[in-house]
Write a protein that holds these residues in place. Structure first.
Motif, mmCIF file in Angstrom:
data_model
loop_
_atom_site.group_PDB
_atom_site.id
_atom_site.type_symbol
_atom_site.label_atom_id
_atom_site.label_comp_id
_atom_site.label_asym_id
_atom_site.label_seq_id
_atom_site.Cartn_x
_atom_site.Cartn_y
_atom_site.Cartn_z
ATOM 1 N N ARG A 1 -4.568 1.866 86.909
ATOM 2 C CA ARG A 1 -5.088 1.268 88.052
ATOM 3 C C ARG A 1 -6.306 0.032 87.251
ATOM 4 N NH1 ARG A 1 -3.951 2.560 92.972
ATOM 5 N NH2 ARG A 1 -5.263 0.596 93.441
ATOM 6 N N ALA A 2 -6.679 0.460 86.181
ATOM 7 C CA ALA A 2 -7.741 -0.544 85.523
ATOM 8 C C ALA A 2 -7.613 -0.526 83.913
ATOM 9 C CB ALA A 2 -9.194 0.252 85.836
ATOM 10 N N LEU A 3 -8.305 -1.909 83.547
ATOM 11 C CA LEU A 3 -8.080 -2.003 82.128
ATOM 12 C C LEU A 3 -9.387 -2.761 81.783
ATOM 13 C CD1 LEU A 3 -4.501 -3.333 81.520
ATOM 14 C CD2 LEU A 3 -5.166 -1.238 80.893
ATOM 15 N N CYS A 4 -9.954 -2.381 80.461
ATOM 16 C CA CYS A 4 -10.995 -3.068 80.011
ATOM 17 C C CYS A 4 -11.120 -2.825 78.504
ATOM 18 C CB CYS A 4 -12.398 -2.583 80.773
ATOM 19 S SG CYS A 4 -13.249 -1.034 79.957
ATOM 20 N N TRP A 5 -11.811 -3.679 77.695
ATOM 21 C CA TRP A 5 -11.997 -3.728 76.455
ATOM 22 C C TRP A 5 -12.944 -2.705 76.040
ATOM 23 C CZ3 TRP A 5 -8.059 -5.360 73.737
ATOM 24 C CH2 TRP A 5 -7.446 -6.589 73.957
ATOM 25 N N GLY A 6 -12.866 -1.908 75.038
ATOM 26 C CA GLY A 6 -13.765 -0.759 74.621
ATOM 27 C C GLY A 6 -14.759 -1.115 73.515
ATOM 28 N N ASP A 7 -14.599 -2.347 73.128
ATOM 29 C CA ASP A 7 -15.432 -2.801 71.782
ATOM 30 C C ASP A 7 -15.386 -4.290 71.874
ATOM 31 O OD1 ASP A 7 -13.099 -2.903 70.757
ATOM 32 O OD2 ASP A 7 -13.518 -2.446 68.801
ATOM 33 N N PRO A 8 -16.534 -4.998 71.469
ATOM 34 C CA PRO A 8 -16.406 -6.540 71.359
ATOM 35 C C PRO A 8 -15.400 -6.968 70.481
ATOM 36 C CG PRO A 8 -18.606 -5.702 71.049
ATOM 37 C CD PRO A 8 -17.758 -4.648 71.082
ATOM 38 N N ALA A 9 -14.903 -6.329 69.325
ATOM 39 C CA ALA A 9 -14.047 -6.815 68.513
ATOM 40 C C ALA A 9 -12.398 -6.754 69.107
ATOM 41 C CB ALA A 9 -13.950 -6.063 67.257
ATOM 42 N N GLU A 10 -12.288 -6.091 70.270
ATOM 43 C CA GLU A 10 -11.010 -5.984 70.985
ATOM 44 C C GLU A 10 -9.939 -5.312 70.223
ATOM 45 O OE1 GLU A 10 -9.983 -9.904 72.336
ATOM 46 O OE2 GLU A 10 -11.541 -10.127 73.569
ATOM 47 N N THR A 11 -10.657 -4.103 69.559
ATOM 48 C CA THR A 11 -9.657 -3.229 69.014
ATOM 49 C C THR A 11 -9.242 -2.079 69.696
ATOM 50 O OG1 THR A 11 -11.488 -2.165 67.766
ATOM 51 C CG2 THR A 11 -10.386 -4.039 66.602
ATOM 52 N N GLU A 12 -9.891 -1.578 70.480
ATOM 53 C CA GLU A 12 -9.826 -0.698 71.467
ATOM 54 C C GLU A 12 -9.753 -1.129 73.065
ATOM 55 O OE1 GLU A 12 -12.739 2.250 70.918
ATOM 56 O OE2 GLU A 12 -12.187 3.062 69.074
ATOM 57 N N LEU A 13 -8.640 -0.377 73.632
ATOM 58 C CA LEU A 13 -8.399 -0.795 75.100
ATOM 59 C C LEU A 13 -8.504 0.462 75.875
ATOM 60 C CD1 LEU A 13 -7.366 -3.352 76.701
ATOM 61 C CD2 LEU A 13 -4.958 -2.197 76.314
ATOM 62 N N LEU A 14 -9.398 0.644 76.823
ATOM 63 C CA LEU A 14 -9.327 1.755 77.827
ATOM 64 C C LEU A 14 -8.497 1.287 79.143
ATOM 65 C CD1 LEU A 14 -13.289 1.978 77.967
ATOM 66 C CD2 LEU A 14 -11.633 2.926 76.234
ATOM 67 N N VAL A 15 -7.819 2.675 79.382
ATOM 68 C CA VAL A 15 -6.680 2.544 80.325
ATOM 69 C C VAL A 15 -7.279 3.571 81.625
ATOM 70 C CG1 VAL A 15 -4.381 2.688 81.109
ATOM 71 C CG2 VAL A 15 -5.109 1.835 78.649
ATOM 72 N N GLY A 16 -7.375 3.164 82.628
ATOM 73 C CA GLY A 16 -7.717 4.086 83.769
ATOM 74 C C GLY A 16 -6.450 4.496 84.588
ATOM 75 N N SER B 1 -5.452 2.054 70.526
ATOM 76 C CA SER B 1 -6.015 1.248 69.567
ATOM 77 C C SER B 1 -5.006 0.360 69.268
ATOM 78 C CB SER B 1 -6.082 2.053 68.275
ATOM 79 O OG SER B 1 -6.237 1.505 67.045
ATOM 80 N N THR B 2 -5.440 -1.152 69.412
ATOM 81 C CA THR B 2 -4.539 -1.963 69.216
ATOM 82 C C THR B 2 -4.170 -2.238 67.577
ATOM 83 O OG1 THR B 2 -6.385 -3.598 68.896
ATOM 84 C CG2 THR B 2 -5.272 -3.383 71.210
ATOM 85 N N GLU B 3 -5.054 -1.781 66.790
ATOM 86 C CA GLU B 3 -4.789 -1.779 65.223
ATOM 87 C C GLU B 3 -3.633 -0.736 65.097
ATOM 88 O OE1 GLU B 3 -5.963 -3.879 63.078
ATOM 89 O OE2 GLU B 3 -7.132 -4.964 64.473
ATOM 90 N N LYS B 4 -3.611 0.483 65.484
ATOM 91 C CA LYS B 4 -2.717 1.553 65.522
ATOM 92 C C LYS B 4 -1.459 1.336 66.196
ATOM 93 C CE LYS B 4 -6.236 4.577 63.705
ATOM 94 N NZ LYS B 4 -7.019 5.971 63.838
ATOM 95 N N GLY B 5 -1.587 0.791 67.316
ATOM 96 C CA GLY B 5 -0.335 0.837 68.378
ATOM 97 C C GLY B 5 -0.224 1.905 68.915
ATOM 98 N N ALA B 6 -1.134 3.008 69.049
ATOM 99 C CA ALA B 6 -1.040 4.065 69.803
ATOM 100 C C ALA B 6 -2.470 4.765 70.572
ATOM 101 C CB ALA B 6 -0.642 5.091 68.833
ATOM 102 N N PHE B 7 -2.136 5.537 71.424
ATOM 103 C CA PHE B 7 -3.456 6.103 72.385
ATOM 104 C C PHE B 7 -3.983 7.057 71.306
ATOM 105 C CE2 PHE B 7 -0.526 4.751 75.639
ATOM 106 C CZ PHE B 7 -1.525 4.032 76.458
ATOM 107 N N THR B 8 -5.352 6.977 70.986
ATOM 108 C CA THR B 8 -6.059 7.642 70.048
ATOM 109 C C THR B 8 -6.817 8.617 70.990
ATOM 110 O OG1 THR B 8 -7.860 6.299 70.139
ATOM 111 C CG2 THR B 8 -6.199 5.973 68.546
ATOM 112 N N GLU B 9 -7.240 8.559 72.062
ATOM 113 C CA GLU B 9 -8.167 9.466 72.908
ATOM 114 C C GLU B 9 -7.863 9.678 74.232
ATOM 115 O OE1 GLU B 9 -12.737 10.408 73.372
ATOM 116 O OE2 GLU B 9 -12.146 8.577 72.124
ATOM 117 N N SER B 10 -8.215 10.727 74.825
ATOM 118 C CA SER B 10 -7.909 10.788 76.477
ATOM 119 C C SER B 10 -8.862 11.909 76.720
ATOM 120 C CB SER B 10 -6.608 11.631 76.734
ATOM 121 O OG SER B 10 -6.552 11.433 78.118
ATOM 122 N N ARG B 11 -9.769 11.383 78.133
ATOM 123 C CA ARG B 11 -10.833 12.124 78.497
ATOM 124 C C ARG B 11 -10.792 12.128 79.891
ATOM 125 N NH1 ARG B 11 -16.364 9.253 76.919
ATOM 126 N NH2 ARG B 11 -17.228 11.131 77.914
#
Length: 379
Positions: A45-60, A70-80
Motif C-alpha cells: 500500500r505504500a512505497l518510499c526510498w529509505g536513503d538518499p542514494a536510493e539503494t533501499e526501498l521501504l515497502v508497507g 535492497s536494490t543492490e542485492k535484489g532481495a528483502f533484507t529486513e522486516s519490522r
C-alpha cells in the motif's frame, strides 16, 4: 537478482503483495517477493526510498509490516512490525534526515520509529479516516495528513504536541448546508509554503499556511468523479490529478484551469508520480498497466502490462532510460571488451601461404584466357 534490480528505474506495489521493478531501457519487468505463498495480507500500500542514494526501498504492507528491499542485492533484507492490521492500511511512509521511519495508518495514529527500538519513539493522533500522509521534501521534519471528514493538518515532528496548521472546512453552500470534505491526496508545492490537495468530490484546493486564511486560497474542480491521486511536476506551476474513471489532467495552480488531459487509461487511477527532473509522469491503477506520459506533448511514452492490480508507483531520480547508472554501463562495456579480446585470442591465425596460392591462381586464370583467344584467332 541484484543485476535485475539495479536495472530498474520504476517500482510498483501490487494487490498480490509483489514488488515489481521495471527497466525501461531493456523493456523488461521483474517480480520481487520473499515468499512462495502470496496472500492479500501482503498487499503493498505504500512505497518510499529509505536513503538518499536510493539503494533501499521501504515497502508497507496491509498486515502492518514494513520491509526493506535492497536494490543492490535484489532481495528483502529486513522486516519490522510497525502497526497492527486493526489500525488499517498504511496511509503513508516517510524517512527523516536522521534515518528515523515515520508511519501513519488509516486510524490516524502517526508514529516515529528508530532503528534500535521496537517501540515508537513518539506517537500522535491525526484524526480518524486518514487517507494520505505526505512528507515535505525540503523540511523533512514536517508532514501533512488528511482524510474523510478530516481536514488538512501539517505537523512538525520536532514539536508534535499540536499541528502547525489546521485547515478550516469550506464555506456552507447557498442553502447554508455543510459541505462535506474528503481529502484523498496532497503534496507540498516547491519553493513555497503552500499545499495542494485533491478530494473525493472532484475538487482541487490550495492552502497557504503562511497567510492568516485557513480556508483554501484556490478552489478548482475537474470532472464529475472522485479524484484519487495527484503529483507535482518539477516546474511546480501545475498539478497532475487522476480520478476513479481513469481520467488524468494537468491543472494550472495559478488560475485553476485545465491545461490538458492524458489519455489511454481504462481503469481507476491509484498512483501518480512525476519525475523530479524530467517532464514525465507515471500512472498505475486497476487496469494493471504502468503508463508513462510526457508532460511536454502529453503523448504516451511507455506502456507495460503487469498482470495484477497496482496500488502505488515510485520513480528513481535518475534518468528513467538509464539502465543502472554510468558506473554499471562502464562495467558492462569493459566486460564486452574483455570478451572480445578472449574471442580474438581463441581464433586461428590465417597464414600468408594461402593468400599466395590464391594470388597465383588468379594470375594463371588471365594467362589461360589469353591462350584461348590466340587459338581462336588462328582458327
Amino acid at each position: 537478482m541484484g543485476d535485475q534490480s539495479r536495472l530498474c528505474s520504476v517500482w510498483l506495489g501490487s494487490e498480490t503483495g509483489i514488488l515489481k521493478g521495471i527497466s525501461l531501457s531493456r523493456k523488461q519487468a521483474f517480480n520481487f517477493c520473499n515468499t512462495t505463498h502470496l496472500s492479500r495480507d501482503q498487499e503493498v500500500r505504500a512505497l518510499c526510498w529509505g536513503d538518499p542514494a536510493e539503494t533501499e526501498l521501504l515497502v508497507g504492507s496491509v498486515d502492518g509490516t514494513v520491509k526493506t528491499f535492497s536494490t543492490e542485492k535484489g532481495a528483502f533484507t529486513e522486516s519490522r512490525r510497525c502497526g497492527d492490521p486493526a489500525d488499517g492500511c498504511f496511509a503513508g511512509l516517510a524517512v527523516l534526515s536522521d534515518s528515523a521511519l515515520v508511519t501513519c495508518g488509516e486510524c490516524g495514529t502517526l508514529r516515529v520509529w528508530r532503528d534500535e527500538s521496537s517501540e515508537p519513539v513518539s506517537e500522535l493522533d491525526a484524526g480518524k479516516n486518514v487517507c494520505r500522509m505526505r512528507q515535505d521534501p525540503v523540511h523533512r521534519h514536517k508532514v501533512a495528513t488528511g482524510g474523510k471528514d478530516n481536514g488538512l493538518k501539517i505537523w512538525d515532528l520536532e514539536r508534535p504536541d499540536k499541528p502547525v496548521f489546521s485547515a478550516k472546512n469550506l464555506r456552507d453552500d447557498w442553502l447554508d448546508l455543510r459541505r462535506p470534505h474528503w481529502l484523498r491526496d496532497l503534496a507540498f508545492i516547491p519553493d513555497s509554503d503552500k499545499v495542494v490537495t485533491c478530494t473525493g468530490y472532484h475538487q482541487v484546493h490550495v492552502f497557504d499556511p503562511s497567510s492568516p486564511q485557513r480556508r483554501p486560497v484556490l478552489e478548482a474542480e475537474y470532472g464529475e468523479y472522485p479524484l484519487t491521486a495527484l503529483s507535482l511536476p518539477a516546474a511546480g506551476d501545475t498539478v497532475v490529478v487522476g480520478n476513479t474513471h481513469g481520467q488524468i489532467a494537468m491543472l494550472d495552480l495559478r488560475k485553476g484551469l485545465v491545461r490538458g488531459c492524458l489519455k489511454g487509461l481504462a481503469g481507476g487511477v491509484r498512483g501518480l508520480q512525476c519525475h523530479p527532473s524530467q517532464p514525465l509522469v507515471a500512472s498505475c491503477g486497476l487496469d494493471r498497466f504502468l503508463r508513462i506520459h510526457s508532460l511536454a506533448d502529453r503523448k504516451l511514452q511507455h506502456k507495460v502490462y503487469l498482470k495484477s492490480r497496482l496500488n502505488c508507483v515510485l520513480l528513481a531520480s535518475r534518468d528513467l532510460e538509464d539502465g543502472g547508472g554510468a558506473a554499471e554501463q562502464e562495467g558492462v562495456s569493459q566486460e564486452v571488451k574483455e570478451e572480445e579480446d578472449d574471442l580474438w585470442d581463441t581464433m586461428d591465425q590465417v597464414q600468408d601461404v594461402e593468400k599466395r596460392k590464391a594470388t597465383e591462381e588468379e594470375e594463371e586464370e588471365p594467362q589461360k584466357k589469353s591462350k584461348k583467344k590466340r587459338r581462336k584467332g588462328r582458327d
